[in-house]
Every structure is written in C-alpha cells, then in structure tokens.
Design an enzyme around this catalytic site. Sequence first.
Site, PDB file in Angstrom:
ATOM      1  N   THR A 172     -23.246 -42.433 -45.899  1.00  0.00           N
ATOM      2  CA  THR A 172     -23.878 -41.825 -46.582  1.00  0.00           C
ATOM      3  C   THR A 172     -24.634 -41.238 -45.021  1.00  0.00           C
ATOM      4  O   THR A 172     -23.969 -41.529 -43.724  1.00  0.00           O
ATOM      5  CB  THR A 172     -25.038 -43.105 -46.432  1.00  0.00           C
ATOM      6  OG1 THR A 172     -26.045 -42.451 -47.130  1.00  0.00           O
ATOM      7  CG2 THR A 172     -25.456 -44.472 -45.733  1.00  0.00           C
TER       8      THR A 172
ATOM      9  N   ASN B 130     -27.955 -41.083 -44.969  1.00  0.00           N
ATOM     10  CA  ASN B 130     -29.099 -42.634 -45.353  1.00  0.00           C
ATOM     11  C   ASN B 130     -29.549 -43.707 -43.733  1.00  0.00           C
ATOM     12  O   ASN B 130     -28.589 -44.852 -44.565  1.00  0.00           O
ATOM     13  CB  ASN B 130     -29.433 -43.157 -47.083  1.00  0.00           C
ATOM     14  CG  ASN B 130     -30.688 -43.466 -46.877  1.00  0.00           C
ATOM     15  OD1 ASN B 130     -31.255 -43.892 -45.885  1.00  0.00           O
ATOM     16  ND2 ASN B 130     -31.202 -44.042 -48.152  1.00  0.00           N
TER      17      ASN B 130
ATOM     18  N   LYS C 239     -30.289 -47.184 -46.171  1.00  0.00           N
ATOM     19  CA  LYS C 239     -29.495 -47.717 -47.108  1.00  0.00           C
ATOM     20  C   LYS C 239     -28.170 -48.271 -45.620  1.00  0.00           C
ATOM     21  O   LYS C 239     -28.238 -49.921 -46.070  1.00  0.00           O
ATOM     22  CB  LYS C 239     -28.321 -46.962 -47.553  1.00  0.00           C
ATOM     23  CG  LYS C 239     -29.003 -46.637 -48.642  1.00  0.00           C
ATOM     24  CD  LYS C 239     -27.836 -45.845 -49.247  1.00  0.00           C
ATOM     25  CE  LYS C 239     -27.879 -44.791 -50.618  1.00  0.00           C
ATOM     26  NZ  LYS C 239     -26.907 -44.605 -50.675  1.00  0.00           N
TER      27      LYS C 239
ATOM     28  N   ASP D 220     -23.029 -46.483 -54.305  1.00  0.00           N
ATOM     29  CA  ASP D 220     -22.938 -45.854 -55.249  1.00  0.00           C
ATOM     30  C   ASP D 220     -24.750 -46.424 -56.148  1.00  0.00           C
ATOM     31  O   ASP D 220     -24.393 -47.523 -56.632  1.00  0.00           O
ATOM     32  CB  ASP D 220     -22.799 -45.526 -56.565  1.00  0.00           C
ATOM     33  CG  ASP D 220     -22.852 -44.223 -56.983  1.00  0.00           C
ATOM     34  OD1 ASP D 220     -23.387 -42.805 -56.642  1.00  0.00           O
ATOM     35  OD2 ASP D 220     -22.702 -44.432 -58.364  1.00  0.00           O
ATOM     36  N   SER D 221     -25.679 -45.845 -56.919  1.00  0.00           N
ATOM     37  CA  SER D 221     -27.183 -46.403 -57.573  1.00  0.00           C
ATOM     38  C   SER D 221     -27.405 -45.768 -58.195  1.00  0.00           C
ATOM     39  O   SER D 221     -27.536 -44.596 -58.338  1.00  0.00           O
ATOM     40  CB  SER D 221     -27.902 -46.968 -56.265  1.00  0.00           C
ATOM     41  OG  SER D 221     -27.594 -47.326 -55.411  1.00  0.00           O
TER      42      SER D 221
ATOM     43  N   PHE E 116     -37.475 -46.170 -50.393  1.00  0.00           N
ATOM     44  CA  PHE E 116     -37.019 -45.132 -50.201  1.00  0.00           C
ATOM     45  C   PHE E 116     -36.312 -44.396 -51.322  1.00  0.00           C
ATOM     46  O   PHE E 116     -36.748 -45.384 -52.339  1.00  0.00           O
ATOM     47  CB  PHE E 116     -35.961 -44.356 -49.525  1.00  0.00           C
ATOM     48  CG  PHE E 116     -34.607 -44.693 -49.803  1.00  0.00           C
ATOM     49  CD1 PHE E 116     -33.843 -44.499 -50.424  1.00  0.00           C
ATOM     50  CD2 PHE E 116     -34.538 -45.748 -49.098  1.00  0.00           C
ATOM     51  CE1 PHE E 116     -32.161 -44.737 -50.916  1.00  0.00           C
ATOM     52  CE2 PHE E 116     -33.227 -47.520 -48.544  1.00  0.00           C
ATOM     53  CZ  PHE E 116     -31.848 -46.485 -50.804  1.00  0.00           C
TER      54      PHE E 116
ATOM     55  N   ASP F  59     -38.116 -46.421 -54.540  1.00  0.00           N
ATOM     56  CA  ASP F  59     -38.943 -47.489 -54.477  1.00  0.00           C
ATOM     57  C   ASP F  59     -40.779 -47.226 -54.930  1.00  0.00           C
ATOM     58  O   ASP F  59     -41.048 -48.119 -55.187  1.00  0.00           O
ATOM     59  CB  ASP F  59     -38.591 -47.826 -52.890  1.00  0.00           C
ATOM     60  CG  ASP F  59     -37.012 -48.722 -52.504  1.00  0.00           C
ATOM     61  OD1 ASP F  59     -36.376 -49.093 -53.364  1.00  0.00           O
ATOM     62  OD2 ASP F  59     -36.625 -48.655 -51.759  1.00  0.00           O
TER      63      ASP F  59
ATOM     64  N   LYS G 147     -37.531 -56.404 -49.706  1.00  0.00           N
ATOM     65  CA  LYS G 147     -36.225 -55.645 -50.693  1.00  0.00           C
ATOM     66  C   LYS G 147     -35.416 -56.665 -50.531  1.00  0.00           C
ATOM     67  O   LYS G 147     -35.107 -56.277 -51.351  1.00  0.00           O
ATOM     68  CB  LYS G 147     -36.772 -54.046 -49.937  1.00  0.00           C
ATOM     69  CG  LYS G 147     -35.908 -53.928 -50.752  1.00  0.00           C
ATOM     70  CD  LYS G 147     -35.474 -52.277 -50.484  1.00  0.00           C
ATOM     71  CE  LYS G 147     -35.136 -51.250 -51.615  1.00  0.00           C
ATOM     72  NZ  LYS G 147     -34.808 -49.609 -51.149  1.00  0.00           N
TER      73      LYS G 147
HETATM   74  P1  IMP Z   1     -27.645 -42.862 -55.092  1.00  0.00           P
HETATM   75  O1  IMP Z   1     -26.208 -43.645 -55.185  1.00  0.00           O
HETATM   76  O2  IMP Z   1     -27.576 -43.482 -53.407  1.00  0.00           O
HETATM   77  O3  IMP Z   1     -26.958 -40.831 -54.299  1.00  0.00           O
HETATM   78  O4  IMP Z   1     -28.230 -43.143 -55.148  1.00  0.00           O
HETATM   79  C1  IMP Z   1     -29.063 -42.561 -56.566  1.00  0.00           C
HETATM   80  C2  IMP Z   1     -30.344 -42.434 -56.452  1.00  0.00           C
HETATM   81  O5  IMP Z   1     -30.895 -43.405 -56.683  1.00  0.00           O
HETATM   82  C3  IMP Z   1     -31.171 -41.641 -55.027  1.00  0.00           C
HETATM   83  O6  IMP Z   1     -32.112 -40.868 -56.242  1.00  0.00           O
HETATM   84  C4  IMP Z   1     -31.032 -42.455 -54.309  1.00  0.00           C
HETATM   85  O7  IMP Z   1     -32.337 -41.864 -53.384  1.00  0.00           O
HETATM   86  C5  IMP Z   1     -31.564 -43.506 -55.041  1.00  0.00           C
HETATM   87  N1  IMP Z   1     -31.233 -44.785 -54.268  1.00  0.00           N
HETATM   88  C6  IMP Z   1     -30.378 -45.410 -53.997  1.00  0.00           C
HETATM   89  N2  IMP Z   1     -31.211 -46.669 -53.719  1.00  0.00           N
HETATM   90  C7  IMP Z   1     -32.422 -46.917 -53.869  1.00  0.00           C
HETATM   91  C8  IMP Z   1     -33.140 -47.906 -53.512  1.00  0.00           C
HETATM   92  O8  IMP Z   1     -32.958 -48.996 -52.827  1.00  0.00           O
HETATM   93  N3  IMP Z   1     -34.132 -47.869 -53.872  1.00  0.00           N
HETATM   94  C9  IMP Z   1     -34.679 -47.237 -54.815  1.00  0.00           C
HETATM   95  N4  IMP Z   1     -34.392 -45.230 -55.288  1.00  0.00           N
HETATM   96  C10 IMP Z   1     -32.938 -45.815 -54.762  1.00  0.00           C
END
Ligand code: IMP
Length: 191
Positions: free
Chosen positions: A7, A9, A12, A66-67, A146, A149, A169
Amino acid sequence: MIVTVATTNAAKVNELAAILSPKLELVLPAVDYRAPEEAGSTYVENARIKARALYAALGRSTLADDSGLEVDALGGQPGLHSARYGATAQQRNRRLLEALRGHAKGARLARFRTALVLLLDDSREIAVEGCREGEIAEAPRGTDGFGYDPIFVVPELGRTLAELTTHEKNGLSSRALAARALLAELLRLRR
Ligand code: IMP
C-alpha cells in the site's frame, strides 16, 4: 519479522502496526509501489493479488489488505468496487449519500469488510477477514481516518469512524478485527 505492506496509505499501516507490532515490523514499499488491478471476485482474492505482486518484486514477506463497504439498501454495493465508486474519497462519499437520499435510518445498514493476506518468507500464506457492522450517516462527519470513515457510523457510539481517535478505531474496525485474527493465526503457527 520485517513485512512490507502492499500500500501507499500510511494510515492503513499505522492501524495495522498498532495491532501487529512488535510481532511484525511493518514497512511501506521503498520502491515506487503501484497497486495491481483488483481483478479478484472476493476480498481475499484481491488482497492475495496485491500481496503476491509485491512478493514477486521483493522476494520477501509481504502483507496486503482489501476492503469494501457493503450497503444493504444498495444490494451490497459498492462492495468489491468500493475503491472505484468515484475518483476521490470525497466524490465516493457524496455519491453514496446521494444514492441513499430519502432512505430512513433503518434502511442505511452497512458493513465494512477487510481481508488480509500475509505471505511469509517461505511463501506460506495466511488469509483472514474482519467485518464491522454499522450504518451510513446522513452527511459526512469528522476529520480523522480516511476513505469512507466520515460517513460510516458506529451505532453503539453514535459517531462516524472519522470522529474516533485512531486508538478507538483500532478497537472496532474491520481492519483491526482482521489484524487480530492474523496475529492469533501467527501465534498458533509459531507455537
Ligand atoms: P482498498 O481495499 O484499500 O482499495 O479500499 C477500498 C475502498 O475502501 C477505498 O475507497 C478505500 O479508501 C476504502 N477504505 C479502505 N479501508 C478503509 C477504512 O478503514 N475506512 C474507510 N474507508 C476505507
């Protein structure tokens, strides 16, 4: 064990380090990191794609997450497409609020899911998931955190994730839950 996180970020990495350190020493990629296309059909698959791509470049232990945010009233969207729901976090949040305009409180139920995939030096893999239930706010609130959130409300606290301290958090987020599951798995493996 030093582990490079797939990442750019730093927020994170800090969230993950709060739980995984000192067991794992998490570092950001030293080289220019570009995330590969998230072509998987699950969060774990996408995290695996990211962890493997970085592992192939470094030849050392890597961790990827991955979120996704799943909103009931939108049939689980944006889900796997959460990162592509708009060009910026602000636009993604605005689009989601717009899509939910007119939906009553009870119809704003949502959950955050996070998958973590750790590839160890011997190429063994640990994959875990965390899930946090909540609801989508009527308008963004808070300045911490971020992504989504500011619009994700933790019902027990009546506050968005962006209104919580990092410590708070980390007590309840889907990433924190996944990180705890990963730590438990690591301790079990090394026993
Ligand atoms: P990624 O899996 O990190 O690419 O996240 C997918 C989407 O969810 C992206 O738009 C991220 O900004 C958002 N995201 C990931 N983790 C978080 C979090 O902890 N809080 C809020 N948004 C998140």
